[in-house]
Motif scaffolding. Structure first.
Motif, PDB file in Angstrom:
ATOM      1  N   MET A 223       0.840  -1.190   0.000  1.00  0.00           N
ATOM      2  CA  MET A 223       0.000   0.000   0.000  1.00  0.00           C
ATOM      3  C   MET A 223       0.880   1.246   0.000  1.00  0.00           C
ATOM      4  N   ALA A 224       0.373   2.307  -0.608  1.00  0.00           N
ATOM      5  CA  ALA A 224       1.150   3.539  -0.705  1.00  0.00           C
ATOM      6  C   ALA A 224       0.317   4.717  -0.227  1.00  0.00           C
ATOM      7  N   GLU A 225       0.899   5.512   0.695  1.00  0.00           N
ATOM      8  CA  GLU A 225       0.195   6.698   1.175  1.00  0.00           C
ATOM      9  C   GLU A 225       0.275   7.817   0.156  1.00  0.00           C
ATOM     10  N   TRP A 226       1.338   7.798  -0.654  1.00  0.00           N
ATOM     11  CA  TRP A 226       1.516   8.776  -1.711  1.00  0.00           C
ATOM     12  C   TRP A 226       1.817   8.048  -3.010  1.00  0.00           C
ATOM     13  N   VAL A 227       1.355   8.610  -4.127  1.00  0.00           N
ATOM     14  CA  VAL A 227       1.626   8.049  -5.446  1.00  0.00           C
ATOM     15  C   VAL A 227       2.166   9.168  -6.329  1.00  0.00           C
ATOM     16  N   LYS A 228       3.268   8.907  -7.021  1.00  0.00           N
ATOM     17  CA  LYS A 228       3.831   9.907  -7.920  1.00  0.00           C
ATOM     18  C   LYS A 228       3.233   9.733  -9.312  1.00  0.00           C
TER      19      LYS A 228
ATOM     20  N   GLU B 192     -10.102   3.947   4.639  1.00  0.00           N
ATOM     21  CA  GLU B 192      -9.886   2.952   5.686  1.00  0.00           C
ATOM     22  C   GLU B 192      -9.764   1.544   5.107  1.00  0.00           C
ATOM     23  N   ARG B 193     -10.550   1.264   4.079  1.00  0.00           N
ATOM     24  CA  ARG B 193     -10.597  -0.102   3.545  1.00  0.00           C
ATOM     25  C   ARG B 193      -9.349  -0.458   2.735  1.00  0.00           C
ATOM     26  N   TYR B 194      -8.829   0.513   1.971  1.00  0.00           N
ATOM     27  CA  TYR B 194      -7.750   0.182   1.037  1.00  0.00           C
ATOM     28  C   TYR B 194      -6.406   0.813   1.390  1.00  0.00           C
ATOM     29  N   GLY B 195      -6.382   1.836   2.232  1.00  0.00           N
ATOM     30  CA  GLY B 195      -5.119   2.418   2.651  1.00  0.00           C
ATOM     31  C   GLY B 195      -4.326   3.081   1.551  1.00  0.00           C
ATOM     32  N   VAL B 196      -5.018   3.595   0.528  1.00  0.00           N
ATOM     33  CA  VAL B 196      -4.366   4.275  -0.585  1.00  0.00           C
ATOM     34  C   VAL B 196      -4.942   5.688  -0.699  1.00  0.00           C
ATOM     35  N   PRO B 197      -4.292   6.578  -1.447  1.00  0.00           N
ATOM     36  CA  PRO B 197      -4.872   7.907  -1.652  1.00  0.00           C
ATOM     37  C   PRO B 197      -6.253   7.799  -2.290  1.00  0.00           C
TER      38      PRO B 197
END
Length: 297
Positions: free
Chosen positions: A1-6, A201-206
């Motif tokens: 999972m990524a909190e930030w995506v470039k 909450e469900r996927y933990g991605v932006p």
């Protein structure tokens, strides 16, 4: 999972500037000059990207509507012929890519079939967008994962179980999910913005918001509720011919929207409660300082 995506030169995620996408889609009506004007609108507004749609019409057009006769600005034609009429090919997209680069905005598209994924990869787009209609097209989702590019997944007309399956295929390393409701135009009672936090909450991605309403308030509220990206259809004139025009924003409202989003970003702050600089003067003038011990006696 990524909190930030470039995506391109932008970092999409929490505590970053809201990633604003001007959805051109097929509002260009097959005219490159209109597409360029819309790119200029996005650039003027301060959006970071514009998005198109890419189809292989004989694959992506349902069989039962291919031969339906449609009245168009170019005369009467079958729905399949119309789909080809508004489709850009490589030479046109190369021209669009050059104009977007010179305007300072990124561009990408929603592929509607596997050959369209390959077409866009040949043009080296920075990312891919999954339209809500394609959430259950697992073959295409697998092809998108194989590009190793960031993917933006719209979730209109989808159940959580369908989104679960799509996320399973796409992975979460370079995924941005967009809450959406595929009603055109969108009435407020169907926006359901509280789903943004559920998806986070469900996927933990932006998680962002792709809106189809006619006004600005719902998109601005989405940012206040934590959306890290906002996508809105844009048009030169809502009276233009085309199925998406009525749910699109004209140039000035789109400019206003981006300005409102930037204002809300500032207003959200960092969540630390403290006395703000502008409060010191009224505090000195208005607040009474009473000794609690003296007051008690």
């Amino acid at each position: 999972m990524a909190e930030w995506v470039k995506i391109g030169e932008e970092i999409v995620g929490r505590r970053r500037p809201t990633y604003v996408i001007g959805e051109i889609g097929i509002n260009h009506n097959g005219d490159v000059s209109v597409a360029k004007e819309l790119i200029d609108v996005a650039a003027q507004a301060g959006a970071q990207a514009v998005k198109f749609q890419k189809r292989t019409p004989h694959l992506s057009t349902p069989e039962d509507v291919r031969h339906t006769i449609r009245q168009t600005p170019w005369g009467e034609m079958t729905y399949l012929d119309y789909r080809y009429r508004v489709e850009f090919e490589r030479e046109q997209y190369a021209e669009i890519a050059g104009h977007a680069e010179s305007s300072g905005v990124d561009w990408f598209a929603s592929p509607w079939d596997v050959p369209s994924v390959e077409f866009l990869e040949d043009l080296d787009v920075s990312c891919h967008k999954v339209a809500s209609a394609s959430v259950t097209d697992l073959e295409m989702l697998a092809a998108l994962r194989g590009t190793h590019k960031p993917v933006i997944l719209s979730t209109g007309m989808s159940t959580l179980e369908e989104i679960d399956r799509a996320v399973e295929v796409l992975g979460t390393e370079q995924l941005v999910i967009m809450h959406a409701t595929s009603t055109y135009p969108l009435p407020p009672e169907e926006a359901n913005l509280r789903v943004i936090s559920i998806l986070q909450e469900r996927y933990g991605v932006p998680v962002g918001y792709s809106g189809h309403e006619t006004g600005l308030e719902i998109s601005v509220a989405a940012v206040a509720l934590g959306a890290v990206a906002v996508e809105r259809h844009i048009t030169l004139d809502r009276e233009m011919w085309g199925s998406d025009q009525a749910a699109s924003l004209e140039p000035q409202p789109f400019i206003d929207l981006v300005q409102d989003i930037r204002t809300v970003e500032k207003a959200l702050g960092d969540g630390v409660k403290r006395v703000m600089p502008g409060e010191h003067q009224p505090m000195a003038r208005l607040r009474r300082h009473t000794d609690p011990v003296s007051a008690a006696s």
